[in-house]
Design a protein around this motif. Structure first.
Motif, PDB file in Angstrom:
ATOM      1  N   UNK A  58     -23.743   0.706 -26.488  1.00 17.89           N
ATOM      2  CA  UNK A  58     -22.502   1.109 -27.228  1.00 17.89           C
ATOM      3  C   UNK A  58     -22.440   2.630 -27.623  1.00 17.89           C
ATOM      4  N   UNK A  59     -21.297   3.041 -27.359  1.00 21.59           N
ATOM      5  CA  UNK A  59     -21.291   4.658 -27.648  1.00 21.59           C
ATOM      6  C   UNK A  59     -19.903   4.650 -28.431  1.00 21.59           C
ATOM      7  N   UNK A  60     -19.814   5.684 -29.426  1.00 19.51           N
ATOM      8  CA  UNK A  60     -18.752   6.153 -30.155  1.00 19.51           C
ATOM      9  C   UNK A  60     -18.743   7.497 -30.475  1.00 19.51           C
ATOM     10  N   UNK A  61     -17.434   8.055 -30.677  1.00 22.47           N
ATOM     11  CA  UNK A  61     -17.463   9.587 -30.864  1.00 22.47           C
ATOM     12  C   UNK A  61     -16.932   9.576 -32.330  1.00 22.47           C
ATOM     13  N   UNK A  62     -17.308  10.464 -33.181  1.00 24.11           N
ATOM     14  CA  UNK A  62     -16.807  10.731 -34.494  1.00 24.11           C
ATOM     15  C   UNK A  62     -16.468  12.137 -34.456  1.00 24.11           C
ATOM     16  N   UNK A  63     -15.251  12.495 -34.984  1.00 21.71           N
ATOM     17  CA  UNK A  63     -14.881  13.946 -34.981  1.00 21.71           C
ATOM     18  C   UNK A  63     -14.372  13.828 -36.417  1.00 21.71           C
ATOM     19  N   UNK A 103     -13.314   4.054 -43.803  1.00 19.09           N
ATOM     20  CA  UNK A 103     -13.864   4.981 -44.580  1.00 19.09           C
ATOM     21  C   UNK A 103     -12.979   6.308 -44.520  1.00 19.09           C
ATOM     22  N   UNK A 104     -12.786   6.560 -43.426  1.00 17.63           N
ATOM     23  CA  UNK A 104     -11.926   7.944 -43.072  1.00 17.63           C
ATOM     24  C   UNK A 104     -10.404   7.894 -43.344  1.00 17.63           C
ATOM     25  N   UNK A 105      -9.980   6.788 -43.671  1.00 13.16           N
ATOM     26  CA  UNK A 105      -8.388   6.350 -43.707  1.00 13.16           C
ATOM     27  C   UNK A 105      -7.835   7.566 -44.222  1.00 13.16           C
ATOM     28  N   UNK A 106      -8.116   8.010 -45.247  1.00 14.10           N
ATOM     29  CA  UNK A 106      -7.419   9.256 -46.001  1.00 14.10           C
ATOM     30  C   UNK A 106      -7.814  10.512 -45.308  1.00 14.10           C
ATOM     31  N   UNK A 107      -8.740  10.662 -44.388  1.00 10.36           N
ATOM     32  CA  UNK A 107      -9.370  11.924 -43.881  1.00 10.36           C
ATOM     33  C   UNK A 107      -8.827  12.325 -42.540  1.00 10.36           C
ATOM     34  N   UNK A 108      -8.839  13.535 -42.435  1.00 11.36           N
ATOM     35  CA  UNK A 108      -8.295  14.056 -40.816  1.00 11.36           C
ATOM     36  C   UNK A 108      -9.794  13.673 -39.914  1.00 11.36           C
ATOM     37  N   UNK A 109      -9.967  12.585 -39.352  1.00  8.00           N
ATOM     38  CA  UNK A 109     -11.088  12.353 -38.553  1.00  8.00           C
ATOM     39  C   UNK A 109     -10.616  11.523 -37.428  1.00  8.00           C
ATOM     40  N   UNK A 110     -11.294  11.380 -36.338  1.00  4.59           N
ATOM     41  CA  UNK A 110     -11.266  10.533 -35.409  1.00  4.59           C
ATOM     42  C   UNK A 110     -12.418   9.749 -34.910  1.00  4.59           C
ATOM     43  N   UNK A 111     -12.167   8.417 -35.070  1.00  2.00           N
ATOM     44  CA  UNK A 111     -13.392   7.545 -34.372  1.00  2.00           C
ATOM     45  C   UNK A 111     -12.830   6.609 -33.313  1.00  2.00           C
ATOM     46  N   UNK A 112     -13.761   7.020 -32.162  1.00  2.00           N
ATOM     47  CA  UNK A 112     -13.328   6.637 -31.031  1.00  2.00           C
ATOM     48  C   UNK A 112     -14.311   5.727 -30.347  1.00  2.00           C
TER      49      UNK A 112
END
Lengths: 96, 194
Positions: B33-38, B100-109
């Motif tokens: 498993x690999x994911x990126x969080x920005x 958790x990031x719903x209201x933030x400027x973020x990317x979970x990929x």
């Protein structure tokens, strides 16, 4: 091969980087007052210094961040590394 | 209609997907498993909700890895991290992080299917990697807990040292899986025969 110090990752081999050309180019404006000559100079003409060259580089195969490099075209020495948006350090032979 | 089968990035093109000798062993790690969080704000992953989710604060120091609960968190770039671990656990954390990031400027990929992952071990592993990669892999510069993105031949690679053995984890884009495998396996054979 050059060794370039990425501001984030530290010293890495040149092949991990790509050069993005001359740094500190500013788009002329307002656009309706810019002459053809000014556009041509912005788009096509670049400095070709014998001495300190200010360049943009990207750590293409590392953290993929852009930064500026002051490099001597005579010796290939990396004289300074500084962030995007920052002014170049005072270096002898730098064209302003 | 034939039944769909899940395949590794190496597919069926290369029959041997493991190599082992006295000095070095190489194998493919499948379904990793690999994911990126920005995130836009560097302190976002320090928020209590996410710290509870990851079990640890995401590393702020460049090119380091920390062990969280179930997954490892690796620094990838400023404000960017990779989550590495069991596929189901990474997927679970991704789903929770997206909430958790719903209201933030973020990317979970989720990038589980984007990478081919290899594990190279034993005393010769460092020599094999040094022949293909420009990184300084000397133990004083690259130790367990360190990671880096660099080149493996002509392909971009993520390298992580997992333990003192030494054992290294390599991740390349899945389209480079065959290329990376050939480079690595030939280098392993060359080392073992010299």
């Amino acid at each position: 091969m050059l060794q370039i110090s990425c501001p984030y990752c530290g010293a890495r081999a040149e092949i991990e980087f790509r050069c993005g050309g001359q740094a500190h180019l500013e788009r002329p404006g307002p656009h309706d007052q810019v002459s053809d000559r000014q556009w041509a100079e912005y788009l096509f003409y670049r400095d070709n210094p014998k001495g300190v060259s200010l360049e943009r580089w990207v750590h293409r195969f590392g953290c993929r961040q852009w930064f500026n490099v002051a490099r001597s075209t005579l010796t290939h020495e990396i004289l300074a590394v500084y962030g995007m948006g920052e002014q170049p350090p005072q270096l002898e032979g730098t064209k302003r | 209609m034939s039944k769909l089968e899940r395949m590794s990035p190496l597919g069926r093109g290369i029959s041997a997907t493991a190599y082992s000798s006295e000095f070095v062993s190489l194998r493919q790690q499948t379904f990793f498993g690999v994911a990126k969080v920005i995130v836009r704000k560097s302190d976002l992953l320090g928020s209590p909700e996410l710290e509870a989710l990851l079990g640890v604060r995401a590393p702020q120091m460049a090119n380091t890895v920390v062990q969280g609960s179930g997954v490892e968190i690796a620094w990838a770039a400023p404000n960017q991290w990779l989550l590495l671990g069991d596929e189901a656990e990474v997927a679970r954390i991704c789903a929770a992080a997206q909430t958790a990031f719903r209201d933030e400027t973020a990317l979970v990929l989720q990038l589980t299917h984007a990478y081919a992952v290899f594990q190279i071990e034993k005393t010769g592993a460092r020599d094999v990697l040094a022949s293909l990669c420009p990184l300084d892999l000397h133990p004083r510069a690259f130790a367990p807990g360190r990671c880096a993105q660099s080149l493996l031949g002509d392909a971009g690679v993520f390298i992580q040292q997992c333990n003192e053995a030494p054992s290294f984890r390599l991740m390349v884009d899945q389209t480079y899986a065959g290329y990376a495998w050939r480079l690595l396996s030939e280098a392993c054979k060359s080392l073992s025969s010299s």
